[in-house]
Design a protein around this motif. Structure first.
Motif, PDB file in Angstrom:
ATOM      1  N   ALA A 138       0.835  -1.201   0.000  1.00 22.06           N
ATOM      2  CA  ALA A 138       0.000   0.000   0.000  1.00 22.06           C
ATOM      3  C   ALA A 138       0.870   1.251   0.000  1.00 22.06           C
ATOM      4  CB  ALA A 138      -0.909  -0.011   1.221  1.00 22.06           C
ATOM      5  N   LEU A 139       0.345   2.336  -0.568  1.00 21.29           N
ATOM      6  CA  LEU A 139       1.038   3.627  -0.587  1.00 21.29           C
ATOM      7  C   LEU A 139       0.231   4.628   0.227  1.00 21.29           C
ATOM      8  CD1 LEU A 139       2.152   3.875  -4.336  1.00 21.29           C
ATOM      9  CD2 LEU A 139       3.516   3.172  -2.364  1.00 21.29           C
ATOM     10  N   PRO A 140       0.565   4.800   1.527  1.00 16.30           N
ATOM     11  CA  PRO A 140      -0.153   5.785   2.341  1.00 16.30           C
ATOM     12  C   PRO A 140       0.296   7.199   1.983  1.00 16.30           C
ATOM     13  CG  PRO A 140       1.612   4.792   3.612  1.00 16.30           C
ATOM     14  CD  PRO A 140       1.586   4.074   2.296  1.00 16.30           C
ATOM     15  N   SER A 141      -0.547   8.174   2.273  1.00 13.53           N
ATOM     16  CA  SER A 141      -0.276   9.598   2.054  1.00 13.53           C
ATOM     17  C   SER A 141      -0.086   9.939   0.581  1.00 13.53           C
ATOM     18  CB  SER A 141       0.961  10.055   2.855  1.00 13.53           C
ATOM     19  OG  SER A 141       0.755   9.858   4.234  1.00 13.53           O
ATOM     20  N   ALA A 142      -0.582   9.075  -0.314  1.00 14.21           N
ATOM     21  CA  ALA A 142      -0.623   9.443  -1.729  1.00 14.21           C
ATOM     22  C   ALA A 142      -1.684  10.521  -1.923  1.00 14.21           C
ATOM     23  CB  ALA A 142      -0.932   8.227  -2.595  1.00 14.21           C
ATOM     24  N   THR A 143      -1.425  11.460  -2.826  1.00 17.20           N
ATOM     25  CA  THR A 143      -2.385  12.523  -3.109  1.00 17.20           C
ATOM     26  C   THR A 143      -3.323  12.076  -4.221  1.00 17.20           C
ATOM     27  OG1 THR A 143      -0.789  14.223  -2.480  1.00 17.20           O
ATOM     28  CG2 THR A 143      -2.657  14.921  -3.807  1.00 17.20           C
ATOM     29  N   VAL A 144      -4.605  12.161  -3.957  1.00 18.46           N
ATOM     30  CA  VAL A 144      -5.620  11.761  -4.929  1.00 18.46           C
ATOM     31  C   VAL A 144      -6.517  12.972  -5.200  1.00 18.46           C
ATOM     32  CG1 VAL A 144      -7.408  10.076  -5.496  1.00 18.46           C
ATOM     33  CG2 VAL A 144      -5.584   9.459  -3.899  1.00 18.46           C
ATOM     34  N   GLN A 145      -6.693  13.302  -6.483  1.00 19.25           N
ATOM     35  CA  GLN A 145      -7.472  14.469  -6.872  1.00 19.25           C
ATOM     36  C   GLN A 145      -8.566  14.065  -7.851  1.00 19.25           C
ATOM     37  OE1 GLN A 145      -5.296  17.432  -9.041  1.00 19.25           O
ATOM     38  NE2 GLN A 145      -7.016  18.856  -9.156  1.00 19.25           N
ATOM     39  N   ALA A 186       2.901   9.599 -11.889  1.00 19.11           N
ATOM     40  CA  ALA A 186       1.494   9.930 -11.687  1.00 19.11           C
ATOM     41  C   ALA A 186       0.658   9.312 -12.803  1.00 19.11           C
ATOM     42  CB  ALA A 186       1.307  11.440 -11.664  1.00 19.11           C
ATOM     43  N   ASP A 187      -0.566   8.972 -12.477  1.00 21.74           N
ATOM     44  CA  ASP A 187      -1.431   8.394 -13.503  1.00 21.74           C
ATOM     45  C   ASP A 187      -2.875   8.801 -13.248  1.00 21.74           C
ATOM     46  OD1 ASP A 187      -2.049   7.045 -15.801  1.00 21.74           O
ATOM     47  OD2 ASP A 187      -0.857   5.285 -15.257  1.00 21.74           O
ATOM     48  N   THR A 188      -3.692   8.607 -14.272  1.00 19.79           N
ATOM     49  CA  THR A 188      -5.089   9.021 -14.239  1.00 19.79           C
ATOM     50  C   THR A 188      -5.969   7.866 -14.690  1.00 19.79           C
ATOM     51  OG1 THR A 188      -4.441  11.285 -14.788  1.00 19.79           O
ATOM     52  CG2 THR A 188      -6.753  10.702 -15.100  1.00 19.79           C
ATOM     53  N   VAL A 189      -7.086   7.669 -13.999  1.00 18.06           N
ATOM     54  CA  VAL A 189      -8.074   6.680 -14.415  1.00 18.06           C
ATOM     55  C   VAL A 189      -9.418   7.382 -14.555  1.00 18.06           C
ATOM     56  CG1 VAL A 189      -8.606   5.961 -12.052  1.00 18.06           C
ATOM     57  CG2 VAL A 189      -9.112   4.432 -13.946  1.00 18.06           C
ATOM     58  N   GLU A 236     -20.518  -0.742 -13.089  1.00 15.31           N
ATOM     59  CA  GLU A 236     -20.601  -2.083 -12.523  1.00 15.31           C
ATOM     60  C   GLU A 236     -19.221  -2.699 -12.317  1.00 15.31           C
ATOM     61  OE1 GLU A 236     -24.869  -3.191 -14.672  1.00 15.31           O
ATOM     62  OE2 GLU A 236     -23.064  -4.362 -15.066  1.00 15.31           O
ATOM     63  N   LYS A 237     -18.254  -2.337 -13.178  1.00 14.98           N
ATOM     64  CA  LYS A 237     -16.935  -2.958 -13.093  1.00 14.98           C
ATOM     65  C   LYS A 237     -15.935  -1.990 -12.469  1.00 14.98           C
ATOM     66  CE  LYS A 237     -17.615  -5.843 -17.194  1.00 14.98           C
ATOM     67  NZ  LYS A 237     -17.084  -6.195 -18.537  1.00 14.98           N
ATOM     68  N   PRO A 238     -15.058  -2.475 -11.599  1.00 20.22           N
ATOM     69  CA  PRO A 238     -14.016  -1.598 -11.047  1.00 20.22           C
ATOM     70  C   PRO A 238     -12.966  -1.267 -12.103  1.00 20.22           C
ATOM     71  CG  PRO A 238     -13.663  -3.826 -10.326  1.00 20.22           C
ATOM     72  CD  PRO A 238     -14.970  -3.832 -11.062  1.00 20.22           C
ATOM     73  N   ALA A 239     -12.387  -0.080 -11.999  1.00 20.92           N
ATOM     74  CA  ALA A 239     -11.312   0.337 -12.903  1.00 20.92           C
ATOM     75  C   ALA A 239      -9.985   0.210 -12.171  1.00 20.92           C
ATOM     76  CB  ALA A 239     -11.526   1.771 -13.357  1.00 20.92           C
ATOM     77  N   GLY A 240      -8.872   0.066 -12.905  1.00 20.34           N
ATOM     78  CA  GLY A 240      -7.555  -0.098 -12.298  1.00 20.34           C
ATOM     79  C   GLY A 240      -6.537   0.840 -12.897  1.00 20.34           C
ATOM     80  N   ILE A 241      -5.497   1.128 -12.127  1.00 20.66           N
ATOM     81  CA  ILE A 241      -4.420   1.990 -12.605  1.00 20.66           C
ATOM     82  C   ILE A 241      -3.115   1.540 -11.961  1.00 20.66           C
ATOM     83  CG2 ILE A 241      -4.746   3.707 -10.788  1.00 20.66           C
ATOM     84  CD1 ILE A 241      -4.007   5.843 -12.843  1.00 20.66           C
ATOM     85  N   ALA A 242      -2.022   1.609 -12.688  1.00 25.37           N
ATOM     86  CA  ALA A 242      -0.720   1.165 -12.180  1.00 25.37           C
ATOM     87  C   ALA A 242       0.122   2.362 -11.784  1.00 25.37           C
ATOM     88  CB  ALA A 242      -0.001   0.351 -13.251  1.00 25.37           C
ATOM     89  N   LEU A 243       0.699   2.322 -10.574  1.00 25.32           N
ATOM     90  CA  LEU A 243       1.658   3.336 -10.133  1.00 25.32           C
ATOM     91  C   LEU A 243       3.036   2.691 -10.102  1.00 25.32           C
ATOM     92  CD1 LEU A 243       0.028   5.394  -7.240  1.00 25.32           C
ATOM     93  CD2 LEU A 243       0.327   6.011  -9.633  1.00 25.32           C
ATOM     94  N   LEU A 244       3.933   3.202 -10.944  1.00 26.92           N
ATOM     95  CA  LEU A 244       5.258   2.615 -11.074  1.00 26.92           C
ATOM     96  C   LEU A 244       6.332   3.589 -10.622  1.00 26.92           C
ATOM     97  CD1 LEU A 244       5.121   0.830 -14.553  1.00 26.92           C
ATOM     98  CD2 LEU A 244       5.413  -0.265 -12.334  1.00 26.92           C
ATOM     99  N   GLN A 245       7.364   3.055 -10.005  1.00 28.39           N
ATOM    100  CA  GLN A 245       8.556   3.845  -9.702  1.00 28.39           C
ATOM    101  C   GLN A 245       9.549   3.570 -10.822  1.00 28.39           C
ATOM    102  OE1 GLN A 245      10.709   3.010  -6.045  1.00 28.39           O
ATOM    103  NE2 GLN A 245      10.932   5.196  -5.677  1.00 28.39           N
ATOM    104  N   THR A 246       9.761   4.574 -11.694  1.00 30.72           N
ATOM    105  CA  THR A 246      10.582   4.393 -12.886  1.00 30.72           C
ATOM    106  C   THR A 246      11.768   5.335 -12.864  1.00 30.72           C
ATOM    107  OG1 THR A 246       9.387   6.057 -14.161  1.00 30.72           O
ATOM    108  CG2 THR A 246       8.491   3.824 -14.174  1.00 30.72           C
ATOM    109  N   ALA A 247      12.652   5.153 -13.851  1.00 25.88           N
ATOM    110  CA  ALA A 247      13.811   6.043 -13.974  1.00 25.88           C
ATOM    111  C   ALA A 247      13.370   7.484 -14.165  1.00 25.88           C
ATOM    112  CB  ALA A 247      14.686   5.594 -15.142  1.00 25.88           C
ATOM    113  N   ALA A 248      12.280   7.673 -14.897  1.00 22.64           N
ATOM    114  CA  ALA A 248      11.820   9.022 -15.172  1.00 22.64           C
ATOM    115  C   ALA A 248      11.394   9.758 -13.910  1.00 22.64           C
ATOM    116  CB  ALA A 248      10.655   8.982 -16.163  1.00 22.64           C
ATOM    117  N   THR A 249      10.895   9.031 -12.913  1.00 24.76           N
ATOM    118  CA  THR A 249      10.414   9.683 -11.697  1.00 24.76           C
ATOM    119  C   THR A 249      11.522   9.963 -10.699  1.00 24.76           C
ATOM    120  OG1 THR A 249       9.928   7.574 -10.612  1.00 24.76           O
ATOM    121  CG2 THR A 249       8.180   8.554 -11.955  1.00 24.76           C
TER     122      THR A 249
END
Length: 653
Positions: free
Chosen positions: A24-31, A68-71, A78-91
């Protein structure tokens, strides 16, 4: 991983995790996209948005050093949506500046200007004009058009009391403690984002923040190739041309970027012309666990002096009057010296290393060096050569042209170790050691009458100074519960200054000053609900006197260092259409240095300590999303700035 189980049609809930580890990633900012509705994930990575209108909805998720990513989805669904948060070289570019930045849990009053916001306001003017709309910020322009010498004040404190860093590297001049944005023109075109902290703020490298701090991050990794040419023009023959280019990520490992800029302007004020050139280049290696990035940028400026301001009597009749370069001929006619100019250049070199030990540990190390060289030229009428160390039997005043030179190096290292357990604790241990070597020398390059034997270029003053500045700090954020967070920050700073100044016999001799400071800070944050956040902060900052305070005094009149006690409390509200932030501050100063008009024991006007003074006020900022295409934002600061006890000295000639 992010999912959206729905509790009814008007509530969005979800959980943010690391895609590679599943933690889990606590204290992530969600807008909620397009709104002022922000929230943070709890210790288990969960978040919740109640009272969301139906229809198409997008959620933006951000977490430090993750992409950062957007869903987007529709309500109800009816169906849940998903999004991937990756730690990459760019970040991992972001790791370089994490040590000196505030976040939602720090309790510090701050705002961050994004790249998109910078681009909307970037017309070739200096960085202070990009920040002109931030709370408690006031900007000025010597030339009147925002090109050339510009100044910035935060909560009424001038540039010598505003700490500035670029990628965590100190920018303030080590001696005068000011920041000269004219020396790095068009820097905004190579800036990823800017954070402005108000008050004493978090621990930073360099001079103490007595009104605020400005932290710039230069361009982050662009994964795709690009090239851009920007041409713009405006009033007073102002013209800007900028060319930018980048390779994108080559072989998933390498990237190179560059910029060339030229800006000129005649200025609004008479003869306040500017001729500015700058460039920026960077190259980086982006490995799986190691990033190495080399950055160099430079600026060259030639500006006609316009820093004297307009005489009050001329405001009604000649608002563009500039007294710089003014002299009179034998018939009393006014003339202006055509080269009353400031000529200076600075070259910046930075080398950044960022390494990741595992999902919890990051380490960054930076080396830097800055070379500055230049002068300003002045026509001086009715001067006595004896004041310039020249024996003159006639004793008659002469006209002369002088150049005041500055030739310096500033270099050092900064470092930081970051630990994030992805549960309750986020900790940083960092610091820096920097050294400054500055040569000041002044020359007469022309005079109406020089005694025999005096060379045509005569150096009448030499002064060399060395200043060291080191610090170490530890900072932690601890989540007591999912809603309550503690921020603690402790810095130990050491400064040493070697200079030529007056001794008690009024003889100029080499001297040395050493000052050590302890700067603690504590912040508390309570998220009462998804819409309401409350915070409190207390911090202590200490600051050494500047060059003039030391050089133009003796040990009998030398001032003490200043201390700031900063207390703040605030409330943040955010919903789909409305945002409102309120911040109360009380900044109490001990031994603040101010100009009193008094001449000291060596005959110089210098600053003196006043025992008690304060700045206090309320900062209000907010926004209203009228439609998806139209929004309204505003801020206001109401403040009172007082010296508790003050004696003014007025000369009687």
């Amino acid at each position: 991983m992010l999912s959206f189980p729905l509790a009814g049609q008007q509530t969005v809930t979800g959980k943010v995790t690391d895609l590679s580890t599943g933690s889990a990633l606590p204290s992530a900012t969600v807008q909620l996209a397009g709104t002022y509705y922000f929230t943070s994930t709890d210790q288990d990575g969960n978040f919740r948005f109640p009272d969301v209108k139906g229809g198409n909805v997008c959620v933006i998720v951000r977490y430090p050093t993750y992409q950062a990513d957007t869903v987007c989805f529709s309500l109800p669904q009816e169906k849940p949506a998903g999004i991937a948060l990756l730690q990459t070289a760019a970040t991992r570019d972001e790791v370089i500046i994490l040590a000196t930045r505030a976040d939602e849990n720090s309790g510090v009053a701050y705002s961050t200007v994004t790249k998109e916001e910078i681009e909307q306001q970037n017309y070739g003017q200096d960085v202070p004009y990009i920040l002109n709309n931030e709370p408690s910020v006031v900007t000025t322009s010597d030339a009147g058009a925002g090109v050339g010498y510009t100044g910035i004040r935060i909560r009424g404190s001038d540039a010598t009391r505003v700490n500035v860093t670029i990628n965590g590297i100190p920018v303030n001049d080590a001696e005068s403690q000011g920041t000269y944005w004219v020396d790095i023109p068009d820097l905004a075109s190579s800036t990823e984002d800017i954070q402005v902290q108000r008050g004493v703020g978090t621990s930073a490298n360099g001079a103490g923040a007595f009104g605020g701090s400005i932290n710039l991050r230069t361009d982050a990794l662009a994964t795709n190739p690009y090239s851009t040419v920007m041409l713009s023009g405006g009033s007073y023959n102002t013209f800007r041309s900028t060319a930018k280019f980048g390779t994108g990520l080559l072989n998933q490992k390498w990237a190179f970027d560059g910029r060339l800029s030229y800006i000129r302007s005649d200025g609004y004020i008479d003869r306040a012309s500017s001729d500015l050139r700058s460039w920026y280049f960077s190259g980086g290696y982006y490995g799986d666990n190691l990033t190495i990035k080399a950055i160099t940028f430079s600026g060259r400026e030639k500006t006609y002096q316009s820093w004297y301001g307009v005489v009050q009597d001329s405001l009604a009749t000649n608002r563009t009057y500039n007294m710089a370069g003014e002299y009179y001929d034998m018939n009393g006619n006014i003339h202006y010296y055509n080269n009353e100019t400031d000529n200076y250049g600075q070259d910046y070199y930075q080398l950044h290393f960022s390494a990741r030990g595992n999902a919890n540990w990051n380490f960054n190390l930076s080396f830097h060096a800055t070379k500055g060289n230049g002068y300003y030229e002045q026509y001086k009428q009715g001067q006595f050569l004896a004041d310039y160390g020249i024996y003159d039997t006639t004793g008659m005043p002469v006209d002369l042209v002088r150049r005041l030179w500055l030739d310096n190096w500033f270099y050092g290292i900064t470092y930081a170790i970051h630990y994030d357990d992805k549960k309750k604790l986020n900790m940083t241990i960092g610091g820096a050691f920097n050294n400054y070597e500055g040569a000041h020398y002044d020359e007469i390059i022309w005079a109406t009458n020089l005694p025999q034997g005096i060379p045509p270029v005569y150096r009448y003053n030499n002064n060399f100074a060395v200043k060291s500045d080191g610090n170490i700090f530890a900072r932690l954020n601890y989540s007591v519960t999912s809603a309550f967070n503690i921020h603690a920050d402790l810095q130990y700073r050491m400064t040493g200054y070697h200079f030529t100044g007056f001794d008690t016999n009024f003889v100029k001799v080499p001297q040395e000053i050493a000052l050590n400071f302890v700067n603690p800070k504590l912040g508390l944050t309570w998220r009462a609900s998804e819409k309401h956040t409350f915070y409190g902060f207390f911090g202590i900052g200490n600051k050494e006197p500047n060059r003039d305070d030391f050089v133009n005094t003796t040990s009998n009149s030398r001032p003490k260092h200043e201390t700031l006690f900063d207390t703040e409390a605030g409330w943040k509200f955010g919903s789909e259409k409305f945002a409102l932030n309120a911040n109360l501050y009380y900044m109490r100063y001990k031994n603040q240095l101010v100009l009193t008009g008094k001449i000291n024991d060596v005959g110089a006007y210098t600053r003196e300590n006043v025992a008690e003074s304060y700045r206090r006020g309320i900062e209000l900022s907010g926004g209203w999303n009228i439609t998806k295409q139209l929004s309204f934002q505003a801020n206001i600061t109401l403040s009172q700035n007082r010296i508790t006890g003050f004696t003014e000295y007025i000369d009687d000639y």
